[in-house]
Design a protein around this motif. Structure first.
Motif, PDB file in Angstrom:
ATOM      1  N   THR A 174       0.860  -1.185   0.000  1.00 22.76           N
ATOM      2  CA  THR A 174       0.000   0.000   0.000  1.00 22.76           C
ATOM      3  C   THR A 174       0.893   1.232   0.000  1.00 22.76           C
ATOM      4  O   THR A 174       1.771   1.374   0.857  1.00 22.76           O
ATOM      5  CB  THR A 174      -0.919   0.029   1.232  1.00 22.76           C
ATOM      6  OG1 THR A 174      -1.758  -1.130   1.226  1.00 22.76           O
ATOM      7  CG2 THR A 174      -1.792   1.278   1.217  1.00 22.76           C
ATOM      8  N   LEU A 175       0.673   2.103  -0.983  1.00 24.82           N
ATOM      9  CA  LEU A 175       1.471   3.317  -1.127  1.00 24.82           C
ATOM     10  C   LEU A 175       0.528   4.508  -1.104  1.00 24.82           C
ATOM     11  O   LEU A 175      -0.421   4.588  -1.889  1.00 24.82           O
ATOM     12  CB  LEU A 175       2.252   3.282  -2.447  1.00 24.82           C
ATOM     13  CG  LEU A 175       3.215   2.081  -2.591  1.00 24.82           C
ATOM     14  CD1 LEU A 175       3.677   1.929  -4.029  1.00 24.82           C
ATOM     15  CD2 LEU A 175       4.412   2.263  -1.671  1.00 24.82           C
ATOM     16  N   ALA A 176       0.779   5.439  -0.204  1.00 24.22           N
ATOM     17  CA  ALA A 176      -0.159   6.531   0.027  1.00 24.22           C
ATOM     18  C   ALA A 176       0.015   7.695  -0.941  1.00 24.22           C
ATOM     19  O   ALA A 176      -0.922   8.462  -1.171  1.00 24.22           O
ATOM     20  CB  ALA A 176      -0.016   7.039   1.464  1.00 24.22           C
ATOM     21  N   GLU A 177       1.213   7.858  -1.517  1.00 20.66           N
ATOM     22  CA  GLU A 177       1.444   9.021  -2.369  1.00 20.66           C
ATOM     23  C   GLU A 177       2.577   8.756  -3.339  1.00 20.66           C
ATOM     24  O   GLU A 177       3.342   7.786  -3.178  1.00 20.66           O
ATOM     25  CB  GLU A 177       1.784  10.250  -1.522  1.00 20.66           C
ATOM     26  CG  GLU A 177       3.001  10.056  -0.635  1.00 20.66           C
ATOM     27  CD  GLU A 177       3.234  11.236   0.297  1.00 20.66           C
ATOM     28  OE1 GLU A 177       2.414  12.164   0.268  1.00 20.66           O
ATOM     29  OE2 GLU A 177       4.232  11.223   1.022  1.00 20.66           O
ATOM     30  N   SER A 178       2.666   9.636  -4.319  1.00 13.71           N
ATOM     31  CA  SER A 178       3.707   9.510  -5.336  1.00 13.71           C
ATOM     32  C   SER A 178       5.092   9.572  -4.701  1.00 13.71           C
ATOM     33  O   SER A 178       5.348  10.379  -3.818  1.00 13.71           O
ATOM     34  CB  SER A 178       3.558  10.637  -6.360  1.00 13.71           C
ATOM     35  OG  SER A 178       4.582  10.577  -7.317  1.00 13.71           O
ATOM     36  N   GLY A 179       5.974   8.697  -5.152  1.00 17.02           N
ATOM     37  CA  GLY A 179       7.340   8.667  -4.643  1.00 17.02           C
ATOM     38  C   GLY A 179       7.542   7.749  -3.469  1.00 17.02           C
ATOM     39  O   GLY A 179       8.684   7.423  -3.126  1.00 17.02           O
ATOM     40  N   GLN A 180       6.455   7.316  -2.824  1.00 21.00           N
ATOM     41  CA  GLN A 180       6.588   6.430  -1.662  1.00 21.00           C
ATOM     42  C   GLN A 180       7.021   5.039  -2.120  1.00 21.00           C
ATOM     43  O   GLN A 180       6.623   4.559  -3.173  1.00 21.00           O
ATOM     44  CB  GLN A 180       5.274   6.346  -0.897  1.00 21.00           C
ATOM     45  CG  GLN A 180       5.398   5.613   0.436  1.00 21.00           C
ATOM     46  CD  GLN A 180       4.103   5.674   1.246  1.00 21.00           C
ATOM     47  OE1 GLN A 180       3.074   6.093   0.744  1.00 21.00           O
ATOM     48  NE2 GLN A 180       4.158   5.255   2.486  1.00 21.00           N
ATOM     49  N   VAL A 181       7.846   4.387  -1.294  1.00 20.15           N
ATOM     50  CA  VAL A 181       8.393   3.077  -1.627  1.00 20.15           C
ATOM     51  C   VAL A 181       8.013   2.083  -0.543  1.00 20.15           C
ATOM     52  O   VAL A 181       8.133   2.369   0.652  1.00 20.15           O
ATOM     53  CB  VAL A 181       9.929   3.127  -1.769  1.00 20.15           C
ATOM     54  CG1 VAL A 181      10.496   1.734  -2.035  1.00 20.15           C
ATOM     55  CG2 VAL A 181      10.329   4.086  -2.887  1.00 20.15           C
ATOM     56  N   ALA A 182       7.545   0.922  -0.955  1.00 20.29           N
ATOM     57  CA  ALA A 182       7.269  -0.190  -0.041  1.00 20.29           C
ATOM     58  C   ALA A 182       8.223  -1.327  -0.379  1.00 20.29           C
ATOM     59  O   ALA A 182       8.659  -1.468  -1.529  1.00 20.29           O
ATOM     60  CB  ALA A 182       5.822  -0.647  -0.166  1.00 20.29           C
ATOM     61  N   THR A 183       8.540  -2.139   0.614  1.00 19.40           N
ATOM     62  CA  THR A 183       9.457  -3.262   0.408  1.00 19.40           C
ATOM     63  C   THR A 183       8.726  -4.572   0.672  1.00 19.40           C
ATOM     64  O   THR A 183       8.114  -4.741   1.734  1.00 19.40           O
ATOM     65  CB  THR A 183      10.676  -3.160   1.332  1.00 19.40           C
ATOM     66  OG1 THR A 183      11.377  -1.945   1.057  1.00 19.40           O
ATOM     67  CG2 THR A 183      11.613  -4.334   1.116  1.00 19.40           C
ATOM     68  N   ALA A 184       8.786  -5.457  -0.299  1.00 17.16           N
ATOM     69  CA  ALA A 184       8.206  -6.803  -0.150  1.00 17.16           C
ATOM     70  C   ALA A 184       9.344  -7.805  -0.065  1.00 17.16           C
ATOM     71  O   ALA A 184      10.289  -7.744  -0.857  1.00 17.16           O
ATOM     72  CB  ALA A 184       7.289  -7.118  -1.328  1.00 17.16           C
ATOM     73  N   ARG A 185       9.255  -8.752   0.896  1.00 11.43           N
ATOM     74  CA  ARG A 185      10.330  -9.711   1.108  1.00 11.43           C
ATOM     75  C   ARG A 185       9.931 -11.088   0.578  1.00 11.43           C
ATOM     76  O   ARG A 185       8.820 -11.563   0.804  1.00 11.43           O
ATOM     77  CB  ARG A 185      10.676  -9.802   2.598  1.00 11.43           C
ATOM     78  CG  ARG A 185      11.321  -8.521   3.135  1.00 11.43           C
ATOM     79  CD  ARG A 185      11.461  -8.556   4.645  1.00 11.43           C
ATOM     80  NE  ARG A 185      12.232  -7.424   5.153  1.00 11.43           N
ATOM     81  CZ  ARG A 185      11.736  -6.198   5.314  1.00 11.43           C
ATOM     82  NH1 ARG A 185      10.451  -5.954   5.032  1.00 11.43           N
ATOM     83  NH2 ARG A 185      12.502  -5.226   5.766  1.00 11.43           N
ATOM     84  N   PHE A 186      10.890 -11.702  -0.132  1.00  6.66           N
ATOM     85  CA  PHE A 186      10.665 -13.038  -0.680  1.00  6.66           C
ATOM     86  C   PHE A 186      11.863 -13.923  -0.346  1.00  6.66           C
ATOM     87  O   PHE A 186      12.999 -13.454  -0.245  1.00  6.66           O
ATOM     88  CB  PHE A 186      10.487 -12.977  -2.206  1.00  6.66           C
ATOM     89  CG  PHE A 186       9.236 -12.263  -2.646  1.00  6.66           C
ATOM     90  CD1 PHE A 186       8.049 -12.952  -2.830  1.00  6.66           C
ATOM     91  CD2 PHE A 186       9.250 -10.887  -2.856  1.00  6.66           C
ATOM     92  CE1 PHE A 186       6.897 -12.290  -3.229  1.00  6.66           C
ATOM     93  CE2 PHE A 186       8.108 -10.216  -3.249  1.00  6.66           C
ATOM     94  CZ  PHE A 186       6.926 -10.924  -3.436  1.00  6.66           C
ATOM     95  N   ARG A 187      11.564 -15.198  -0.192  1.00 10.01           N
ATOM     96  CA  ARG A 187      12.608 -16.187   0.099  1.00 10.01           C
ATOM     97  C   ARG A 187      12.875 -16.971  -1.190  1.00 10.01           C
ATOM     98  O   ARG A 187      11.964 -17.606  -1.738  1.00 10.01           O
ATOM     99  CB  ARG A 187      12.142 -17.115   1.223  1.00 10.01           C
ATOM    100  CG  ARG A 187      13.139 -18.183   1.659  1.00 10.01           C
ATOM    101  CD  ARG A 187      12.487 -19.043   2.735  1.00 10.01           C
ATOM    102  NE  ARG A 187      13.317 -20.158   3.147  1.00 10.01           N
ATOM    103  CZ  ARG A 187      14.204 -20.103   4.143  1.00 10.01           C
ATOM    104  NH1 ARG A 187      14.335 -18.977   4.832  1.00 10.01           N
ATOM    105  NH2 ARG A 187      14.914 -21.168   4.472  1.00 10.01           N
ATOM    106  N   ILE A 188      14.118 -16.890  -1.673  1.00 13.37           N
ATOM    107  CA  ILE A 188      14.490 -17.543  -2.930  1.00 13.37           C
ATOM    108  C   ILE A 188      15.374 -18.742  -2.605  1.00 13.37           C
ATOM    109  O   ILE A 188      16.399 -18.604  -1.932  1.00 13.37           O
ATOM    110  CB  ILE A 188      15.252 -16.588  -3.865  1.00 13.37           C
ATOM    111  CG1 ILE A 188      14.492 -15.257  -4.027  1.00 13.37           C
ATOM    112  CG2 ILE A 188      15.505 -17.248  -5.217  1.00 13.37           C
ATOM    113  CD1 ILE A 188      13.190 -15.370  -4.737  1.00 13.37           C
ATOM    114  N   THR A 189      14.995 -19.894  -3.104  1.00 13.10           N
ATOM    115  CA  THR A 189      15.787 -21.111  -2.919  1.00 13.10           C
ATOM    116  C   THR A 189      16.309 -21.570  -4.272  1.00 13.10           C
ATOM    117  O   THR A 189      15.520 -21.886  -5.169  1.00 13.10           O
ATOM    118  CB  THR A 189      14.957 -22.235  -2.296  1.00 13.10           C
ATOM    119  OG1 THR A 189      14.390 -21.775  -1.058  1.00 13.10           O
ATOM    120  CG2 THR A 189      15.816 -23.464  -2.043  1.00 13.10           C
ATOM    121  N   PRO A 190      17.631 -21.577  -4.459  1.00 11.37           N
ATOM    122  CA  PRO A 190      18.192 -21.991  -5.753  1.00 11.37           C
ATOM    123  C   PRO A 190      18.293 -23.505  -5.838  1.00 11.37           C
ATOM    124  O   PRO A 190      18.185 -24.207  -4.822  1.00 11.37           O
ATOM    125  CB  PRO A 190      19.570 -21.348  -5.733  1.00 11.37           C
ATOM    126  CG  PRO A 190      19.964 -21.406  -4.292  1.00 11.37           C
ATOM    127  CD  PRO A 190      18.692 -21.189  -3.511  1.00 11.37           C
TER     128      PRO A 190
END
Length: 837
Positions: A554-570
């Motif tokens: 959820t981003l409230a305004e222009s320029g705002q950045v959110a971070t989503a975390r993912f677990r990568i298994t090679p």
């Protein structure tokens, strides 16, 4: 007229004293500009210069033709310079091509010429024309050159290169070879007949080579060549207040990414032209070419009216030119000739300038998204004494765009009107012209033939103003931009562009998985133009696993950045692929990373790239854990070192002069760092002491002419602990064999065992600017050379220094590491670990 010229000269000189010219060049305005336009309107001749790259053009000759001779002047660069190096940042490839395109446009705004391109891509240094033409596709690029000639319709074509091996670079040779062929084929209706739907066959009067020399020997050869024409591009323009050589210095200095800041040369500046084809000339390169309106049936009346406008010119009363100027426009409009119709926009600009009219439509913000709304403000002011009315303005570029109604414009009273633009939900996203479709090999894909040639696409939105000046209609078109005030630089504009609702970013460089252990990665989601919410997901190649399947944001305004975390298994085994990201918002799906290129000398550029990051599963070991990095011209090697597991610190002048260097296992200097970092050169004694106490110093390639002080070989005298002279040789074939001169050397064995397979999959080239000579205390580890050339053994040199080690490497790690070449990671890990016991 002489009195006018003297007064204009005085004005130009006063302006020069009051405000010295800077790199942020503002075009001549007011009375001098109108005088220039009136003179240029009387000339309908044209000249086209052809070469290979941005910065190949002769800016002095372009300025002389455009500003001195008032000819319509064009420069056709076959490529956009994507394969070059970058002295101002870390952009490479397509992004560098975007920068160099804009640098050419900035140069043209100064010297007055127009800019054109073919679809050819600069794939890097080439040693032969045959290789160049084979990689481009000879007929494809030849077709583009013919097309530009037919569309531009030049009286004279100028070649910057000879088309022989004296030109050096294969691209240089190819530009002349294709120019010579196109000169003849453009007039042949049987050649590329599909073009005749949009253009007519065209035969230029003559084809000339603008001879120049790389060496003294070539210069002596040119001096002996008979039948050459001389053009003095050092002539002084009293209207401009400078010579065309000085103007050329300003123009050429726009090529900042290549470090081409140039002197503003004063005094005579001879240029020589040699006939290649067409009719000979005895005195002037435009001999027997009528450049006046008299070349058109019925054009004599236009020429006469323009002469009257020029005679009526008064510096303090430019509106005195309007009666004759408006009459000349009416007569020109009645002529049925493409070159006459092309001049109508020049007439309208001159009329607006004479009347003192300024018009603009500004967007409330620079970025908008499909489906969003943006406020627009029309501004108009009649600053002169003529009778002017704004009949209306229409917006072009988007379906359903609103228009503006008309209004009278009272003397010097600003008029403004506001409206709201609703961006269509399916409006195409903004993207540089050459990047809108997937490329094919070494050619850009441009499906619409009318888009082949122009430097850039039409603006996302433009305003077409209908004006009435003294009762006569004219039309002025301006791009819709975002106009704002920077507290340091003052009033500026930036392009109005359409971008995705959100942009996604994981990493600028490949993610390296040295083991099969999973790792957490972070995907940045940025709102580009207002609030946004939705989900983001990561798609992995076969054998890789990602969790969770998606993540909300959820981003409230222009320029705002959110971070989503993912677990990568090679996977357990070696693997190479891409991690792709997708965001979903309000029924839309976005898979773009948005790159903003922002340098002061060019307009900001917004480039869309696939939201994807390379992923490598490769057993890469490194024993150097703490690395100091001295950034040079700009590269992404520090990010690659971090992926190897190193803790990287960027070193500034203070660190080099007095910091504790002993805390680093290795210090790496970036590409051309010894060329561009005076503080690095000054720290050579401290770096020697650092090595003697056990540190490892790794030096990536430098040149003899790559930056401040870099043109002096003495500036590189301490680049190594023992004598080392940099040369100019390259290995340009990326598949060229690599010989292990010392197979058991630690650089090939520790901590990673290097095999021939590690040199597979390299991109663009092997190495550049090999050392030409080196002290016997250096050990040459590898050898690689282009077919048919002598051995190049200096690309990887190693020596012990006290308890530490030194490595000089010409191999192009700045390209191979960001490209995700597994073997490059393994060998570079060995290089930075060279001093570890």
């Amino acid at each position: 007229m002489k009195n006018i010229a003297r007064r204009l000269c005085a004005i130009a000189a006063a302006l020069a004293l009051a405000a010295p010219l800077s790199a942020e060049f503002r075009r001549l305005g007011g009375a001098p500009a109108l005088y220039q336009r009136l003179e240029r309107l009387r000339v309908v001749g044209s000249v086209l210069m052809i070469a290979a790259h941005p910065d190949d053009e002769n800016t002095a000759l372009l300025a002389y033709c455009a500003q001195g001779r008032k000819l319509r002047t064009g420069y056709l660069s076959l490529t956009r310079g994507e394969g070059g190096q970058n002295l101002i940042g870390d952009e490479q490839g397509d992004l560098l091509g975007v920068i160099r395109t804009q640098e050419l446009l900035a140069a043209r705004r100064i010297d007055g010429a127009e800019q054109y391109f073919t679809r050819a891509i600069d794939f890097g240094f080439s040693k032969t024309a045959d290789e160049t033409l084979a990689k481009w596709g000879r007929q494809d690029v030849l077709s583009d050159v013919v097309w530009v000639i037919r569309r531009f319709r030049p009286d004279v074509v100028l070649l910057r290169f000879s088309g022989t091996t004296r030109d050096g670079h294969g691209h240089h040779q190819a530009s002349s070879i294709l120019g010579q062929e196109a000169f003849k084929l453009a007039a042949d209706p049987k050649a590329f007949p599909e073009q005749l739907k949009y253009a007519e066959p065209w035969q230029a009067k003559r084809l000339l080579w603008n001879g120049f020399s790389f060496t003294r020997q070539q210069e002596r050869e040119l001096d002996k060549t008979p039948n050459r024409l001389m053009v003095d591009t050092g002539e002084y323009s009293p209207v401009l207040g400078m010579s065309y050589g000085e103007l050329a210095g300003l123009s050429r200095s726009q090529h900042r990414s290549q470090g081409f800041g140039s002197a503003e040369r004063k005094g005579t500046l001879p240029n020589y032209l040699f006939l290649y084809a067409g009719e000979p000339a005895k005195q002037d390169f435009f001999d027997d070419v009528d450049v006046s309106w008299k070349r058109f049936p019925g054009g004599e009346a236009v020429d006469k009216a323009l002469g009257e406008a020029l005679a009526a010119y008064q510096m303090e009363a430019p509106e005195k030119t309007l009666p004759a100027l408006l009459r000349a426009r009416k007569l020109a409009r009645a002529l049925d000739h493409p070159d006459a119709k092309r001049k109508l926009s020049e007439f309208d600009e001159a009329i607006a300038l004479a009347a003192g009219v300024w018009v603009d439509v500004s967007a409330a913000r620079a970025l908008a998204t499909p489906g969003s709304e943006v406020g627009l403000t029309l501004s108009a002011v009649n600053r002169g004494k003529a009778r002017v009315r704004l009949a209306g303005a229409e917006l072009k570029g988007m379906a359903g765009a609103p228009g503006f109604t008309g209004s009278g414009l009272a003397g010097n009273l600003p008029y403004s009107a506001k409206t709201t633009l609703k961006v269509p939900e399916h409006q195409a996203l903004s993207q540089p012209l050459q990047l809108r479709e997937p490329r094919k090999g070494n050619l850009y894909t441009i499906s619409n033939p009318l888009d082949i040639g122009p430097a850039e696409a039409a603006p996302a939105l433009s305003a077409r103003f209908q004006l009435e000046v003294e009762g006569a209609p004219i039309e002025i078109t301006r791009p819709v931009e975002n106009r704002y005030v920077d507290r340091v630089r003052g009033e500026l504009t930036r392009p109005f562009v359409i971008v995705p609702a959100v942009s996604l970013k994981l990493s600028d460089t490949p993610l390296l998985f040295s083991t099969a252990e999973p790792r957490q990665v972070r995907v940045e989601v940025k709102a580009n133009a207002g609030a946004a919410s939705g989900t983001v997901s990561v798609q992995a190649p076969a054998g890789w696993q990602v969790s969770p399947g998606s993540a909300p944001f959820t981003l409230a305004e222009s320029g705002q950045v959110a971070t989503a975390r993912f677990r990568i298994t090679p996977p357990a085994a070696q693997s190479r692929g891409e991690l792709r990201m997708t965001a979903k918002t309000n029924g839309f799906e976005w898979s773009n990373a948005v790159a903003l290129i922002d340098y002061e000398h060019i307009p900001p550029q917004t480039v869309l790239r696939a939201a994807a990051t390379k992923a490598l599963r490769e057993d890469v070991r490194v024993t150097a854990k703490r690395v100091g990095y001295v950034m040079g011209a700009g590269d992404l090697v520090p990010e690659a070192l971090k992926e190897m597991g190193c803790e990287v610190t960027l070193l500034g002048a203070g660190d080099l002069a007095q910091g504790d260097l002993r805390r680093f296992d290795a210090i790496v200097t970036g590409v051309r760092a010894w060329n561009v970092r005076e503080d690095l050169r000054a720290a050579h004694a401290r770096l020697r002491e650092y090595m003697e106490r056990g540190g490892t110093l790794v030096v990536q390639y430098n040149t003899l002419d790559g930056g401040p002080g870099g043109g002096d070989p003495g500036a590189l005298k301490n680049v190594g602990p023992y004598p080392l002279r940099i040369g100019r040789d390259r290995t340009t074939v990326e598949e060229a064999p690599v010989e292990f001169l010392l197979p058991d050397h630690r650089l090939l064995q520790l901590p990673n065992h290097i095999t021939q397979a590690d040199f597979g999959g390299w991109v663009q080239e092997r190495a550049l600017y090999f050392p030409a000579e080196w002290d016997a205390r250096y050990e040459a580890v590898l050898e690689s050379h282009d077919p048919g050339e002598p051995a190049r053994k200096g690309g990887l040199l190693y020596t012990r220094v006290g308890q530490g080690a030194y490595v000089y490497t010409s191999y192009d790690w700045f390209r191979e590491l960001p490209a995700g070449v597994p073997g490059a990671y393994k060998l570079f890990a060995n290089i930075v670990s060279a001093g570890q016991r």
